[in-house]
Write a protein that holds these residues in place. Structure first.
Motif, mmCIF file in Angstrom:
data_model
loop_
_atom_site.group_PDB
_atom_site.id
_atom_site.type_symbol
_atom_site.label_atom_id
_atom_site.label_comp_id
_atom_site.label_asym_id
_atom_site.label_seq_id
_atom_site.Cartn_x
_atom_site.Cartn_y
_atom_site.Cartn_z
ATOM 1 N N ALA A 1 30.536 22.534 -86.576
ATOM 2 C CA ALA A 1 31.727 23.382 -86.724
ATOM 3 C C ALA A 1 32.195 23.911 -85.372
ATOM 4 C CB ALA A 1 31.429 24.536 -87.679
ATOM 5 N N ALA A 2 31.252 24.251 -84.489
ATOM 6 C CA ALA A 2 31.620 24.701 -83.145
ATOM 7 C C ALA A 2 32.307 23.569 -82.381
ATOM 8 C CB ALA A 2 30.386 25.195 -82.398
ATOM 9 N N MET A 3 31.815 22.357 -82.542
ATOM 10 C CA MET A 3 32.433 21.205 -81.895
ATOM 11 C C MET A 3 33.861 21.012 -82.411
ATOM 12 S SD MET A 3 31.458 17.177 -82.202
ATOM 13 C CE MET A 3 32.030 17.162 -83.900
ATOM 14 N N ILE A 4 34.059 21.170 -83.700
ATOM 15 C CA ILE A 4 35.397 21.045 -84.278
ATOM 16 C C ILE A 4 36.306 22.138 -83.703
ATOM 17 C CG2 ILE A 4 36.757 21.163 -86.417
ATOM 18 C CD1 ILE A 4 35.081 18.567 -86.055
ATOM 19 N N TYR A 5 35.802 23.359 -83.612
ATOM 20 C CA TYR A 5 36.592 24.454 -83.041
ATOM 21 C C TYR A 5 37.052 24.090 -81.628
ATOM 22 C CZ TYR A 5 37.984 28.856 -80.991
ATOM 23 O OH TYR A 5 38.705 29.832 -80.334
ATOM 24 N N PHE A 6 36.116 23.682 -80.775
ATOM 25 C CA PHE A 6 36.482 23.380 -79.387
ATOM 26 C C PHE A 6 37.337 22.119 -79.275
ATOM 27 C CE2 PHE A 6 32.903 26.290 -78.359
ATOM 28 C CZ PHE A 6 33.652 27.215 -77.644
ATOM 29 N N GLY A 7 37.179 21.193 -80.203
ATOM 30 C CA GLY A 7 38.045 20.020 -80.227
ATOM 31 C C GLY A 7 39.482 20.394 -80.558
ATOM 32 N N VAL A 8 39.646 21.240 -81.569
ATOM 33 C CA VAL A 8 40.981 21.719 -81.933
ATOM 34 C C VAL A 8 41.548 22.560 -80.788
ATOM 35 C CG1 VAL A 8 42.283 23.196 -83.541
ATOM 36 C CG2 VAL A 8 40.539 21.627 -84.415
ATOM 37 N N ARG A 9 40.703 23.353 -80.165
ATOM 38 C CA ARG A 9 41.128 24.201 -79.034
ATOM 39 C C ARG A 9 41.635 23.331 -77.884
ATOM 40 N NH1 ARG A 9 43.444 28.456 -78.144
ATOM 41 N NH2 ARG A 9 42.662 29.904 -76.636
ATOM 42 N N LEU B 1 42.895 20.303 -78.130
ATOM 43 C CA LEU B 1 44.136 19.644 -78.540
ATOM 44 C C LEU B 1 45.329 20.593 -78.543
ATOM 45 C CD1 LEU B 1 42.882 17.414 -81.489
ATOM 46 C CD2 LEU B 1 43.680 16.636 -79.244
ATOM 47 N N PHE B 2 45.096 21.827 -78.910
ATOM 48 C CA PHE B 2 46.167 22.815 -79.035
ATOM 49 C C PHE B 2 45.868 24.012 -78.129
ATOM 50 C CE2 PHE B 2 45.794 20.604 -83.152
ATOM 51 C CZ PHE B 2 47.038 20.001 -83.183
ATOM 52 N N ILE B 3 45.895 23.769 -76.848
ATOM 53 C CA ILE B 3 45.463 24.752 -75.855
ATOM 54 C C ILE B 3 46.284 26.040 -75.886
ATOM 55 C CG2 ILE B 3 46.828 23.851 -73.931
ATOM 56 C CD1 ILE B 3 43.190 24.905 -73.639
ATOM 57 N N ARG B 4 47.551 25.957 -76.261
ATOM 58 C CA ARG B 4 48.412 27.142 -76.279
ATOM 59 C C ARG B 4 48.360 27.901 -77.619
ATOM 60 N NH1 ARG B 4 50.506 26.416 -71.522
ATOM 61 N NH2 ARG B 4 51.906 24.839 -70.796
ATOM 62 N N LYS C 1 44.192 31.173 -84.837
ATOM 63 C CA LYS C 1 44.745 30.041 -85.579
ATOM 64 C C LYS C 1 43.860 28.816 -85.422
ATOM 65 C CE LYS C 1 49.604 31.303 -85.663
ATOM 66 N NZ LYS C 1 50.969 30.908 -85.299
ATOM 67 N N VAL C 2 43.300 28.640 -84.231
ATOM 68 C CA VAL C 2 42.362 27.532 -84.009
ATOM 69 C C VAL C 2 41.148 27.708 -84.913
ATOM 70 C CG1 VAL C 2 40.828 26.434 -82.322
ATOM 71 C CG2 VAL C 2 43.135 27.116 -81.644
ATOM 72 N N LEU C 3 40.670 28.932 -85.033
ATOM 73 C CA LEU C 3 39.534 29.225 -85.905
ATOM 74 C C LEU C 3 39.853 28.857 -87.350
ATOM 75 C CD1 LEU C 3 36.734 30.496 -86.415
ATOM 76 C CD2 LEU C 3 37.894 32.694 -86.624
ATOM 77 N N VAL C 4 41.008 29.294 -87.834
ATOM 78 C CA VAL C 4 41.399 29.009 -89.225
ATOM 79 C C VAL C 4 41.566 27.505 -89.437
ATOM 80 C CG1 VAL C 4 43.248 29.326 -90.926
ATOM 81 C CG2 VAL C 4 42.416 31.274 -89.596
ATOM 82 N N LEU C 5 42.222 26.834 -88.503
ATOM 83 C CA LEU C 5 42.437 25.396 -88.616
ATOM 84 C C LEU C 5 41.117 24.629 -88.607
ATOM 85 C CD1 LEU C 5 44.631 23.202 -88.797
ATOM 86 C CD2 LEU C 5 44.657 23.156 -86.301
ATOM 87 N N SER C 6 40.219 24.995 -87.716
ATOM 88 C CA SER C 6 38.933 24.290 -87.639
ATOM 89 C C SER C 6 38.080 24.559 -88.883
ATOM 90 C CB SER C 6 38.183 24.649 -86.357
ATOM 91 O OG SER C 6 37.920 26.028 -86.281
ATOM 92 N N ILE D 1 31.051 28.431 -91.129
ATOM 93 C CA ILE D 1 31.656 29.716 -90.781
ATOM 94 C C ILE D 1 30.931 30.338 -89.592
ATOM 95 C CG2 ILE D 1 32.016 32.089 -91.599
ATOM 96 C CD1 ILE D 1 32.536 30.820 -94.411
ATOM 97 N N VAL D 2 29.612 30.343 -89.645
ATOM 98 C CA VAL D 2 28.821 30.909 -88.546
ATOM 99 C C VAL D 2 29.073 30.139 -87.248
ATOM 100 C CG1 VAL D 2 26.466 31.272 -87.695
ATOM 101 C CG2 VAL D 2 27.058 31.883 -90.060
ATOM 102 N N GLY D 3 29.064 28.814 -87.306
ATOM 103 C CA GLY D 3 29.277 28.008 -86.110
ATOM 104 C C GLY D 3 30.662 28.177 -85.522
ATOM 105 N N ALA D 4 31.678 28.201 -86.370
ATOM 106 C CA ALA D 4 33.054 28.343 -85.880
ATOM 107 C C ALA D 4 33.289 29.742 -85.316
ATOM 108 C CB ALA D 4 34.045 28.038 -87.000
ATOM 109 N N ILE D 5 32.741 30.757 -85.954
ATOM 110 C CA ILE D 5 32.897 32.122 -85.435
ATOM 111 C C ILE D 5 32.134 32.279 -84.119
ATOM 112 C CG2 ILE D 5 32.305 34.550 -85.869
ATOM 113 C CD1 ILE D 5 33.144 34.077 -88.791
ATOM 114 N N ALA D 6 30.975 31.666 -84.009
ATOM 115 C CA ALA D 6 30.236 31.703 -82.741
ATOM 116 C C ALA D 6 31.041 31.021 -81.629
ATOM 117 C CB ALA D 6 28.872 31.041 -82.900
ATOM 118 N N ALA D 7 31.677 29.904 -81.935
ATOM 119 C CA ALA D 7 32.510 29.204 -80.951
ATOM 120 C C ALA D 7 33.716 30.057 -80.579
ATOM 121 C CB ALA D 7 32.946 27.854 -81.502
ATOM 122 N N TYR D 8 34.327 30.697 -81.557
ATOM 123 C CA TYR D 8 35.456 31.601 -81.335
ATOM 124 C C TYR D 8 35.035 32.740 -80.404
ATOM 125 C CZ TYR D 8 38.905 35.205 -82.612
ATOM 126 O OH TYR D 8 39.862 36.194 -82.586
#
Length: 113
Positions: A27-35, A37-40, A45-50, A94-101
């Motif tokens: 999930a953290a990898m997905i967060y940073f991948g989306v981040r 791709l959509f740097i701005r 929103k990146v968190l919700v999308l991932s 959820i834990v992984g994406a929030i940690a990445a956020y």
């Protein structure tokens, strides 16, 4: 690579790490991948999308057509699509994406002059 290593080195890692870290790291990898791709895009929103992407992948595991089962039985298919639905995986995502956020925000704060 860390997620895969957490699943392969089960005899040397604590059971908690083996059981939970792979999905959280995915999930953290997905967060940073989306981040990336959509740097701005706002990081919330990146968190919700991932998280949405992770949930779609997890719920897709309830679909059991032969073609997707065969795809999941390949190495790449299994890594991307997973093998079976587990509610616990949603918590791990959820834990992984929030940690990445949180890490993303921490890194932003250290960049400020």
């Amino acid at each position: 690579m860390l997620g895969i290593a957490s699943r392969m080195n089960t005899s040397v890692l604590p059971n908690f790490v083996v059981k939970h870290f792979g999905d959280a790291l995915w999930a953290a990898m997905i967060y940073f991948g989306v981040r990336a791709l959509f740097i701005r895009m706002l990081s919330v929103k990146v968190l919700v999308l991932s998280l949405g992407f992770c949930c779609v992948i997890e719920f897709s595991q309830l679909y059991q057509a032969e073609w997707i089962i065969n795809l999941r039985n390949t190495l790449l298919g299994g890594l991307i699509l997973g093998k079976g639905f587990l509610y616990a995986d949603l918590v791990r995502y959820i834990v992984g994406a929030i940690a990445a956020y949180a890490l993303d925000h921490l890194l932003k704060e250290t960049e400020k002059p």
